[in-house]
Design an enzyme around this catalytic site. Structure first.
Site, PDB file in Angstrom:
ATOM      1  N   LYS A 162       8.716  23.085  14.818  1.00 39.48           N
ATOM      2  CA  LYS A 162       7.601  22.626  13.985  1.00 39.48           C
ATOM      3  C   LYS A 162       6.953  23.799  13.279  1.00 39.48           C
ATOM      4  CE  LYS A 162       3.826  23.695  15.373  1.00 39.48           C
ATOM      5  NZ  LYS A 162       2.519  24.166  15.794  1.00 39.48           N
ATOM      6  N   ASP A 211       1.118  18.716  21.365  1.00 36.92           N
ATOM      7  CA  ASP A 211       2.059  18.718  20.233  1.00 36.92           C
ATOM      8  C   ASP A 211       3.232  17.750  20.448  1.00 36.92           C
ATOM      9  OD1 ASP A 211       0.816  20.470  18.533  1.00 36.92           O
ATOM     10  OD2 ASP A 211       1.956  22.233  19.177  1.00 36.92           O
TER      11      ASP A 211
END
Ligand code: C5P
Length: 284
Positions: free
Chosen positions: A8, A132
């Site tokens: 990410k 996350d």
């Protein structure tokens, strides 16, 4: 069951406030990229959970988010899981490597269970593993709010080339969250402006507005971050920022740019650099 765990990047990261529960309210534009770990999950009837990786210092017990995720999705069923991870995403880089592995385990186990859960339900299970993880379940381009778990999927990111470079040091996420509380934040990213630019597929405008509040932390390591950003911009990047709480930095280039030599030079200087492309949303 094999599954890719995509890294990410934060196109923007805004820290709004410290909360009473030890977390911070955030506003982030998240983007997954083709650069990834490879996760392989085998279920067993022994009820034992284990993780094996190619890196000696990655924990193989509950401290590994991938094991935690397997326990969350299989808990109480009597089944265990043997997880093998080929780790390429650096640790302590702000690239959500551990969360991506955990999310890949959730997707792989779900498939082994005959898609018992929707992607949305899997993301909710991920909340119990880490902030996350819900995002890493869905991937693609998304706005993440709250502690990171409130997700709004956005249009796919426009085509581009990405160079990611991590200096030799790692940065601990809780440490940087503590440090940001001592900072009088000077600027906030224009999150709405980026969302609009993503909607229009306007790469130049996205790059103009990329911003990570964590770069304002007064820490000598940010000097190296700034140095890498400058090198990326000098090499033709349209924008360059640190991702998450660092220490990795990335630059975005026009689609079709020859970015491999740029990554090779950065790798010589800082130890780790790769090229990547945007990765679109996950599907069941
Ligand atoms: O949720 P996760 O376990 O990944 O978070 C690790 C640490 O990062 C938290 O304990 C907290 O110190 C910090 N954090 C935070 N605000 C967030 C996410 C993480 O302060 N939104």
């Amino acid at each position: 069951m094999k599954e890719k765990a995509f890294a990410k990047l934060n196109i923007s990261l805004d820290v709004s406030r410290a909360r009473d529960d030890g977390y911070h309210d955030l506003k982030m534009i998240m983007q997954s990229v083709t650069f990834c770990d490879e996760v392989d999950v085998n279920l067993n009837e022994s009820g034992i959970f284990s993780a094996r990786t190619n890196l000696a210092y990655v924990p193989s017990d509950d401290k590994n988010l991938a094991v935690k995720a397997a326990k969350v999705i299989l808990g109480g069923s009597g089944q265990g899981a043997e997880i093998t991870i080929d780790k390429k995403i650096p640790v302590g880089a702000g690239m959500a490597g551990g969360s991506a592995d955990a999310a890949a385990v959730l997707r792989a186990v779900n498939r082994l269970l005959g898609n018992r859960y929707s992607l949305e339900e899997l993301a909710r299970l991920g909340e119990r593993v880490g902030s996350d993880v819900p995002y890493c379940v869905i991937n693609g381009t998304a706005l993440a709010e709250g502690r990171g778990e409130i997700l709004t999927p956005l249009n796919d990111f426009p085509d581009c080339e990405i160079v990611i470079c991590k200096p030799s040091f790692a940065i601990s996420t809780p440490e940087l969250f503590k440090a940001i509380d001592r900072v009088k934040i000077r600027a906030h990213p224009d999150t709405e402006g980026i969302i609009e630019a993503v909607g229009r597929g306007d790469l130049r405008e996205i790059c103009r507005r990329m911003y990570n509040t964590f770069e304002e932390v007064d820490d000598h390591r940010m000097r190296t971050v700034t140095e890498i950003k400058k090198t990326l911009i000098r090499s033709g990047a349209m924008g360059a920022i640190m991702t998450g709480t660092g220490s990795a930095v990335f630059g975005i280039f026009e689609p079709g740019s020859d970015v491999l030599p740029i990554a090779e030079n950065l790798k010589k200087e800082y130890g780790f650099a790769v090229t990547a492309k945007p990765e679109n949303k996950s599907e069941l």
